[in-house]
Design an enzyme around this catalytic site. Structure first.
Site, PDB file in Angstrom:
ATOM      1  N   HIS A   1      26.847  63.516  51.502  1.00 10.08           N
ATOM      2  CA  HIS A   1      26.179  63.266  50.226  1.00 10.08           C
ATOM      3  C   HIS A   1      26.206  61.775  49.942  1.00 10.08           C
ATOM      4  CE1 HIS A   1      25.005  63.689  46.050  1.00 10.08           C
ATOM      5  NE2 HIS A   1      24.615  64.900  46.380  1.00 10.08           N
TER       6      HIS A   1
ATOM      7  N   ASP B   1      24.476  72.531  49.340  1.00  6.16           N
ATOM      8  CA  ASP B   1      23.600  73.384  50.140  1.00  6.16           C
ATOM      9  C   ASP B   1      24.353  74.197  51.181  1.00  6.16           C
ATOM     10  OD1 ASP B   1      21.058  72.640  49.032  1.00  6.16           O
ATOM     11  OD2 ASP B   1      21.494  70.663  49.805  1.00  6.16           O
TER      12      ASP B   1
HETATM   13  N1  COA Z   1      26.357  65.069  59.633  1.00  6.56           N
HETATM   14  C1  COA Z   1      26.783  64.082  60.459  1.00  6.56           C
HETATM   15  N2  COA Z   1      26.830  62.803  60.113  1.00  6.56           N
HETATM   16  C2  COA Z   1      26.465  62.484  58.872  1.00  6.56           C
HETATM   17  C3  COA Z   1      26.037  63.458  57.944  1.00  6.56           C
HETATM   18  C4  COA Z   1      25.999  64.792  58.368  1.00  6.56           C
HETATM   19  N3  COA Z   1      25.591  65.756  57.571  1.00  6.56           N
HETATM   20  N4  COA Z   1      25.739  62.863  56.772  1.00  6.56           N
HETATM   21  C5  COA Z   1      25.948  61.562  56.959  1.00  6.56           C
HETATM   22  N5  COA Z   1      26.388  61.330  58.232  1.00  6.56           N
HETATM   23  C6  COA Z   1      26.727  60.041  58.839  1.00  6.56           C
HETATM   24  C7  COA Z   1      25.464  59.370  59.384  1.00  6.56           C
HETATM   25  O1  COA Z   1      25.184  59.757  60.702  1.00  6.56           O
HETATM   26  C8  COA Z   1      25.829  57.932  59.265  1.00  6.56           C
HETATM   27  O2  COA Z   1      26.720  57.617  60.292  1.00  6.56           O
HETATM   28  P1  COA Z   1      26.717  56.169  60.979  1.00  6.56           P
HETATM   29  O3  COA Z   1      27.061  55.217  59.852  1.00  6.56           O
HETATM   30  O4  COA Z   1      27.734  56.259  62.023  1.00  6.56           O
HETATM   31  O5  COA Z   1      25.309  55.962  61.480  1.00  6.56           O
HETATM   32  C9  COA Z   1      26.644  57.873  57.960  1.00  6.56           C
HETATM   33  O6  COA Z   1      27.195  59.193  57.814  1.00  6.56           O
HETATM   34  C10 COA Z   1      25.792  57.569  56.754  1.00  6.56           C
HETATM   35  O7  COA Z   1      24.695  58.501  56.737  1.00  6.56           O
HETATM   36  P2  COA Z   1      23.385  58.319  55.865  1.00  6.56           P
HETATM   37  O8  COA Z   1      22.423  59.377  56.250  1.00  6.56           O
HETATM   38  O9  COA Z   1      22.939  56.896  55.942  1.00  6.56           O
HETATM   39  O10 COA Z   1      23.996  58.519  54.434  1.00  6.56           O
HETATM   40  P3  COA Z   1      23.255  58.979  53.169  1.00  6.56           P
HETATM   41  O11 COA Z   1      24.068  58.581  52.024  1.00  6.56           O
HETATM   42  O12 COA Z   1      21.829  58.549  53.179  1.00  6.56           O
HETATM   43  O13 COA Z   1      23.321  60.566  53.414  1.00  6.56           O
HETATM   44  C11 COA Z   1      22.450  62.685  53.176  1.00  6.56           C
HETATM   45  C12 COA Z   1      23.126  61.514  52.492  1.00  6.56           C
HETATM   46  C13 COA Z   1      22.536  63.887  52.246  1.00  6.56           C
HETATM   47  C14 COA Z   1      20.965  62.348  53.417  1.00  6.56           C
HETATM   48  C15 COA Z   1      23.114  62.995  54.528  1.00  6.56           C
HETATM   49  O14 COA Z   1      24.492  63.228  54.344  1.00  6.56           O
HETATM   50  C16 COA Z   1      22.456  64.140  55.262  1.00  6.56           C
HETATM   51  O15 COA Z   1      21.413  63.955  55.889  1.00  6.56           O
HETATM   52  N6  COA Z   1      23.055  65.358  55.204  1.00  6.56           N
HETATM   53  C17 COA Z   1      22.501  66.525  55.852  1.00  6.56           C
HETATM   54  C18 COA Z   1      21.398  67.123  55.010  1.00  6.56           C
HETATM   55  C19 COA Z   1      21.931  67.776  53.744  1.00  6.56           C
HETATM   56  O16 COA Z   1      22.855  68.561  53.785  1.00  6.56           O
HETATM   57  N7  COA Z   1      21.289  67.429  52.622  1.00  6.56           N
HETATM   58  C20 COA Z   1      21.619  67.994  51.341  1.00  6.56           C
HETATM   59  C21 COA Z   1      22.207  66.960  50.422  1.00  6.56           C
HETATM   60  S1  COA Z   1      22.763  67.686  48.917  1.00  6.56           S
END
Ligand code: COA
Length: 386
Positions: free
Chosen positions: A265, A319
């Site tokens: 998140h 989720d």
């Molecule tokens: N699984 C594995 N790695 C994850 C992850 C996950 N669900 N969520 C974040 N990370 C890792 C990324 O790979 C990244 O790693 P790195 O720095 O080594 O490249 C780091 O954490 C930051 O990720 P990022 O996507 O830039 O962070 P964010 O703040 O934008 O992420 C989300 C928020 C929700 C988009 C992300 O956690 C995600 O895509 N989750 C899966 C989808 C989901 O469950 N969405 C519902 C949200 S309520």
């Protein structure tokens, strides 16, 4: 540089950049605190109903009994949809995504209930009532129509969640299942400046009507990184298949730089408080209906995921368990985001009302990193190859 002036810092995804001042909800991602209008989500999940929470979000006060009765009666009275909306839904392909059907039907609602004068309090009140009332009816109508069944009209004697479940099946639901769904709606109703709320706010800032605001937000909610994650989480669990496969599957997925759905998140660095509450709801259901193998699998995925990612501040989010819960209720997976939309419509509308109190058109800047002064090359002299 902006127009050749001072260099600007760029924040991808606007992470950490406030897009609005708001008194609707508050998150402390370090401690796992979520409040709606200052009231902890745990309190609302335990004591409130979805419609009462909606009133709180919209008007910043818990309603007195007479106010809640009036609000509930108004929503109940507006649940039906015009036959033209049903006809419109009938024209949509049965293999389409339910969020697309919902988005199209909500946009069409705005053609039947013009709401041009968005600053008018009557327009604000009645469009809010209509949207909260009609979104579940639209979702249920598409649910039935795509499997070849006629839509079931709403029943005035059932509450918000109970009536929705009734419109899906024609059977009055078990009160525990209706109560659990109502609590899920509370938990999904609002969450500060998330992507769909932001997209709704951008639309609201143009003074577009609320049906357009909500249909923009629905489009944004659909994506797999937002409301679509519930569906994707269940798809991931089904792909894993059994407890024995969990660790190798997760390791392989992470090694391939694929995210674990239902984890992570932007704000929470601890387990999402809504995931904790949803898990409690699943337990309530199991006490009466028996434990599902999918939940046992989900628990193992959470434990192993925590092992692999917890140290990076990546934990189960809202989720993760909502999909398991909806699946236990017997709902189709591609409908999970529409249930999220049924709940979040309250938050979107609360932000819409807040935005209109002191509106400024959203028009952010960009950092241009393209070329300048290029020549126009006639088509017969272009090399192609893009
Ligand atoms: N699984 C594995 N790695 C994850 C992850 C996950 N669900 N969520 C974040 N990370 C890792 C990324 O790979 C990244 O790693 P790195 O720095 O080594 O490249 C780091 O954490 C930051 O990720 P990022 O996507 O830039 O962070 P964010 O703040 O934008 O992420 C989300 C928020 C929700 C988009 C992300 O956690 C995600 O895509 N989750 C899966 C989808 C989901 O469950 N969405 C519902 C949200 S309520």
């Amino acid at each position: 540089m902006v127009n050749g002036s001072t260099p600007q810092e760029f924040f991808p995804g606007l992470a950490g950049v406030p897009a609005a001042k708001s008194s609707i909800s508050f998150v402390d991602g370090q401690t796992g605190l979520l409040e709606y209008r200052g009231i902890r989500i745990e309190e609302l999940a335990q004591h409130s109903s979805f419609l009462e929470t909606t009133y709180l979000l919209l008007y910043d006060e818990l309603p007195a009994q007479t106010e809640l009765d009036r609000f509930t009666a108004d929503v109940t009275h507006h649940r039906r949809i015009k036959y033209q909306i049903t006809e419109l839904i009938k024209c949509l392909p049965e293999h389409g995504h339910p969020m697309d059907a919902l988005q199209a039907a909500v946009a069409a609602l705005g053609m039947f209930y013009p709401a041009k004068y968005v600053l008018d309090h009557q327009v604000q009140y009645w469009s809010t009532i209509r949207l909260i009332a009609k979104v579940p009816t639209i979702v249920a109508a598409y649910y039935r129509l795509r499997q070849g069944d006629e839509p079931i009209p709403p029943r005035d004697d059932l509450d918000h969640a109970g009536n929705f479940l009734y419109m899906l099946t024609g059977t009055v639901p078990d009160p525990l299942i209706a109560k659990v769904l109502d609590t899920c709606l509370i938990l999904h109703a609002e969450h500060t400046m998330n992507a769909s709320t932001f997209s709704g706010l951008v639309t609201a800032s143009t003074l577009a009507d609320p049906y357009t605001v909500v249909s923009s937000a629905i489009g944004t909610l659909k994506g797999p990184l937002h409301g679509g994650a519930t569906q994707e989480t269940v798809a991931m669990l089904e792909e894993i298949g059994s407890v024995a496969h969990v660790r190798p599957y997760l390791k392989k997925r992470l090694a391939a730089k694929q995210k674990l759905m239902g984890f992570g998140h932007r704000i929470y660095k601890v387990k999402d408080p809504r995931a904790i509450l949803l898990q409690q709801l699943v337990h309530q259901l199991f006490a009466q209906h028996g434990r599902s193998p999918l939940y046992t699998l989900a628990e193992t995925v959470e434990r192993v995921g925590e092992d692999l990612l917890g140290g990076k501040g990546i934990h189960a989010n809202v989720d993760f368990y909502s999909g398991v819960l909806y699946k236990t209720m017997g709902l189709d997976e591609d409908f999970f985001p529409t249930i999220f939309a049924m709940a979040r419509v309250s938050g979107w509308l609360a932000h819409w009302l807040e935005q209109l109190k002191d509106n400024t058109l959203f028009r952010p800047d960009q950092i241009y990193d393209g070329q300048h002064g290029r020549a126009y090359v006639p088509i017969d002299r272009r090399l192609g190859g893009v």
